[in-house]
Design a protein around this motif. Structure first.
Motif, mmCIF file in Angstrom:
data_model
loop_
_atom_site.group_PDB
_atom_site.id
_atom_site.type_symbol
_atom_site.label_atom_id
_atom_site.label_comp_id
_atom_site.label_asym_id
_atom_site.label_seq_id
_atom_site.Cartn_x
_atom_site.Cartn_y
_atom_site.Cartn_z
ATOM 1 N N VAL A 38 -0.935 -5.242 8.204
ATOM 2 C CA VAL A 38 -0.345 -3.908 8.224
ATOM 3 C C VAL A 38 -1.048 -3.054 7.176
ATOM 4 O O VAL A 38 -1.636 -3.564 6.223
ATOM 5 C CB VAL A 38 1.175 -3.939 7.932
ATOM 6 C CG1 VAL A 38 1.916 -4.678 9.030
ATOM 7 C CG2 VAL A 38 1.474 -4.577 6.579
ATOM 8 N N TYR A 39 -0.987 -1.733 7.378
ATOM 9 C CA TYR A 39 -1.603 -0.830 6.416
ATOM 10 C C TYR A 39 -0.738 0.415 6.260
ATOM 11 O O TYR A 39 0.055 0.757 7.136
ATOM 12 C CB TYR A 39 -3.027 -0.470 6.830
ATOM 13 C CG TYR A 39 -3.166 0.334 8.108
ATOM 14 C CD1 TYR A 39 -3.334 1.714 8.076
ATOM 15 C CD2 TYR A 39 -3.153 -0.296 9.354
ATOM 16 C CE1 TYR A 39 -3.482 2.448 9.246
ATOM 17 C CE2 TYR A 39 -3.306 0.426 10.527
ATOM 18 C CZ TYR A 39 -3.464 1.789 10.460
ATOM 19 O OH TYR A 39 -3.614 2.524 11.631
ATOM 20 N N ALA A 40 -0.895 1.086 5.121
ATOM 21 C CA ALA A 40 -0.083 2.248 4.784
ATOM 22 C C ALA A 40 -0.922 3.518 4.855
ATOM 23 O O ALA A 40 -2.098 3.516 4.485
ATOM 24 C CB ALA A 40 0.498 2.088 3.384
ATOM 25 N N VAL A 41 -0.294 4.596 5.339
ATOM 26 C CA VAL A 41 -0.960 5.895 5.472
ATOM 27 C C VAL A 41 -0.133 6.952 4.755
ATOM 28 O O VAL A 41 1.102 6.983 4.881
ATOM 29 C CB VAL A 41 -1.126 6.290 6.953
ATOM 30 C CG1 VAL A 41 -1.842 7.636 7.072
ATOM 31 C CG2 VAL A 41 -1.894 5.220 7.719
ATOM 32 N N GLU B 89 2.595 -2.078 -11.873
ATOM 33 C CA GLU B 89 3.971 -1.877 -11.433
ATOM 34 C C GLU B 89 4.373 -2.867 -10.342
ATOM 35 O O GLU B 89 5.520 -3.283 -10.259
ATOM 36 C CB GLU B 89 4.157 -0.447 -10.911
ATOM 37 C CG GLU B 89 3.864 0.626 -11.932
ATOM 38 C CD GLU B 89 4.696 0.461 -13.195
ATOM 39 O OE1 GLU B 89 5.908 0.162 -13.083
ATOM 40 O OE2 GLU B 89 4.123 0.602 -14.289
ATOM 41 N N LEU B 90 3.429 -3.240 -9.514
ATOM 42 C CA LEU B 90 3.675 -4.226 -8.465
ATOM 43 C C LEU B 90 3.561 -5.613 -9.085
ATOM 44 O O LEU B 90 2.694 -5.858 -9.906
ATOM 45 C CB LEU B 90 2.625 -4.069 -7.371
ATOM 46 C CG LEU B 90 2.587 -5.107 -6.249
ATOM 47 C CD1 LEU B 90 3.769 -4.910 -5.311
ATOM 48 C CD2 LEU B 90 1.286 -4.990 -5.476
ATOM 49 N N GLY C 131 0.801 -1.210 0.000
ATOM 50 C CA GLY C 131 0.000 0.000 0.000
ATOM 51 C C GLY C 131 0.837 1.264 0.000
ATOM 52 O O GLY C 131 0.368 2.324 -0.418
ATOM 53 N N VAL C 132 2.102 1.163 0.446
ATOM 54 C CA VAL C 132 2.992 2.331 0.433
ATOM 55 C C VAL C 132 3.175 2.830 -0.995
ATOM 56 O O VAL C 132 2.991 4.017 -1.296
ATOM 57 C CB VAL C 132 4.353 2.003 1.081
ATOM 58 C CG1 VAL C 132 5.351 3.141 0.833
ATOM 59 C CG2 VAL C 132 4.191 1.764 2.574
ATOM 60 N N GLY C 133 3.538 1.936 -1.901
ATOM 61 C CA GLY C 133 3.730 2.331 -3.294
ATOM 62 C C GLY C 133 2.438 2.790 -3.943
ATOM 63 O O GLY C 133 2.426 3.759 -4.715
ATOM 64 N N ALA C 134 1.355 2.112 -3.636
ATOM 65 C CA ALA C 134 0.058 2.507 -4.188
ATOM 66 C C ALA C 134 -0.349 3.889 -3.682
ATOM 67 O O ALA C 134 -0.862 4.725 -4.438
ATOM 68 C CB ALA C 134 -0.998 1.470 -3.816
ATOM 69 N N ASN C 135 -0.114 4.146 -2.383
ATOM 70 C CA ASN C 135 -0.425 5.463 -1.824
ATOM 71 C C ASN C 135 0.377 6.560 -2.503
ATOM 72 O O ASN C 135 -0.135 7.647 -2.788
ATOM 73 C CB ASN C 135 -0.114 5.477 -0.332
ATOM 74 C CG ASN C 135 -1.175 4.786 0.501
ATOM 75 O OD1 ASN C 135 -2.187 4.330 -0.012
ATOM 76 N ND2 ASN C 135 -0.921 4.693 1.793
ATOM 77 N N GLN C 136 1.658 6.289 -2.720
ATOM 78 C CA GLN C 136 2.512 7.299 -3.348
ATOM 79 C C GLN C 136 2.017 7.633 -4.750
ATOM 80 O O GLN C 136 2.041 8.794 -5.176
ATOM 81 C CB GLN C 136 3.952 6.809 -3.366
ATOM 82 C CG GLN C 136 4.580 6.762 -1.980
ATOM 83 C CD GLN C 136 5.930 6.074 -1.963
ATOM 84 O OE1 GLN C 136 6.269 5.296 -2.860
ATOM 85 N NE2 GLN C 136 6.715 6.349 -0.935
ATOM 86 N N ALA C 137 1.559 6.608 -5.474
ATOM 87 C CA ALA C 137 1.004 6.854 -6.807
ATOM 88 C C ALA C 137 -0.282 7.672 -6.713
ATOM 89 O O ALA C 137 -0.499 8.598 -7.496
ATOM 90 C CB ALA C 137 0.749 5.523 -7.512
#
Length: 338
Positions: A314-317, A77-78, A46-52
């Motif tokens: 885990v989750y990304a913010v 991309e993933l 989710g980190v990479g997805a969030n950045q996109a």
């Protein structure tokens, strides 16, 4: 009579004070919206997805545009065995993709059992915007995608095909609970459906969910990810929720809708996620010992909460302050009633 008027006046003042208190409490969360919005996603990727997604959100794009862009990153991309073009196939060796997208105004679209078409999340958005329907499946979804200009191509990777051939030698399906708590972005031990929620600078909410589903599933099986109300639900008046884990449990409980409705009743995102987990356990306690169920939610003020049945989630913010934050679930179910 005078006593009654004094009582009603006191109640009005009390209600006003409570409303003011809620406004003060909501202030920090609301400031995140004013300052550009927030994006949250399931699992470490989710980190990479969030950045996109943040590439769009930070320039003033809508939450809907942001979650589509973030999900597209995950699909192409993933390279992950549970999302997009690198996903593992079903037990027949066929890779099928599912996705849903929902705007906070109630509009939504989805595709399920989609074959040979990249970016199912964008096909889902086209279903939402260019048809009178919510979901298209199978060959109909593929036909629609091609009519919309999407190119048909073989997506099954050699690695996924080899994994399938190795699985066929034992031909046994056993869902595994991920018990790792690795908070390092890129950790490949944590993987599953990508569920993404966003709130933009105007306070509008949106969500997206994309997956290749369970590896080695029965051909034709569809999980919760493309089902509005199960894997994803968004309401501008309240908040948004998404789910991860074994989809059948989310479907049985209309789980993401349940989380949003619990927030509507006054629960925080974390409290709503926890109560939804408790209901899953109460209905099927025998299944809860071997299956993972996770929820991620965000209310209309940008406050975030997550809860899991077992350790490992885990989750990304991502917001204006930081774009690569990874957190463990706020808590894991302890067996207490809710």
């Amino acid at each position: 009579m005078k006593g009654r008027r004094r009582f009603l006046g006191h109640m009005a003042l009390s209600a006003g004070a409570m409303s003011l208190a809620r406004g003060v409490m909501a202030g920090p969360a609301e400031s995140a919206v004013v300052r550009g919005g927030r994006v949250v996603s399931t699992w470490d990727f989710g980190v990479g997805a969030n950045q996109a997604a943040w590439q769009r959100l930070s320039t003033g794009a809508s939450a809907l545009d942001a979650v589509e862009h973030g999900a597209r990153w995950a699909e192409s991309e993933l390279c992950n065995p549970t999302v997009g073009r690198c996903g593992n196939p079903d037990r027949e060796g066929v890779l099928t993709l599912d996705a849903s997208i929902m705007d906070g105004d109630g509009r939504c679209g989805a595709v399920a059992a989609l074959e040979d078409i990249d970016h199912p999340i964008s096909v889902a958005r086209r279903v939402m915007e260019d048809t009178p329907h919510v979901m298209l499946v199978g060959k109909g979804a593929q036909q629609f995608a091609m009519a919309q200009g999407f190119r048909r191509q073989r997506l099954l990777t050699p690695e996924a095909e080899q994994a399938w051939r190795e699985w066929r030698e034992r031909a046994k399906y056993e869902p595994q609970i991920n018990v790792e708590r690795n908070l390092t972005p890129g950790n490949k031990e944590n993987h599953d459906t990508l569920g993404m929620l966003a709130i933009d600078r105007d306070g509008r909410l949106a969500g997206a969910c994309t997956t290749s589903g369970m590896a080695w599933k029965m051909h034709g099986r569809v999980g919760d990810s493309p089902l509005i109300g199960a894997g994803l639900y968004v309401d501008n008046e309240v908040g948004a929720a998404t789910a991860s884990g074994v989809g059948e449990e989310m479907i049985r409980n209309a789980a993401s809708f349940l989380v949003v409705e619990l927030m509507r009743q006054g629960r925080t995102p974390m409290e709503a996620c926890r109560e939804a987990i408790a209901r899953v356990v109460r209905k099927r306690p025998e299944a809860s010992r071997s299956l993972q169920v996770c929820f991620l939610a965000m209310n209309r003020h940008g406050e975030v909460g997550a809860f899991a049945l077992h350790p490992g989630f885990v989750y990304a913010v991502c917001d204006a302050d930081k774009q690569d934050t990874l957190r463990a679930a706020d808590a894991v179910y302890d067996g207490a009633a809710a």
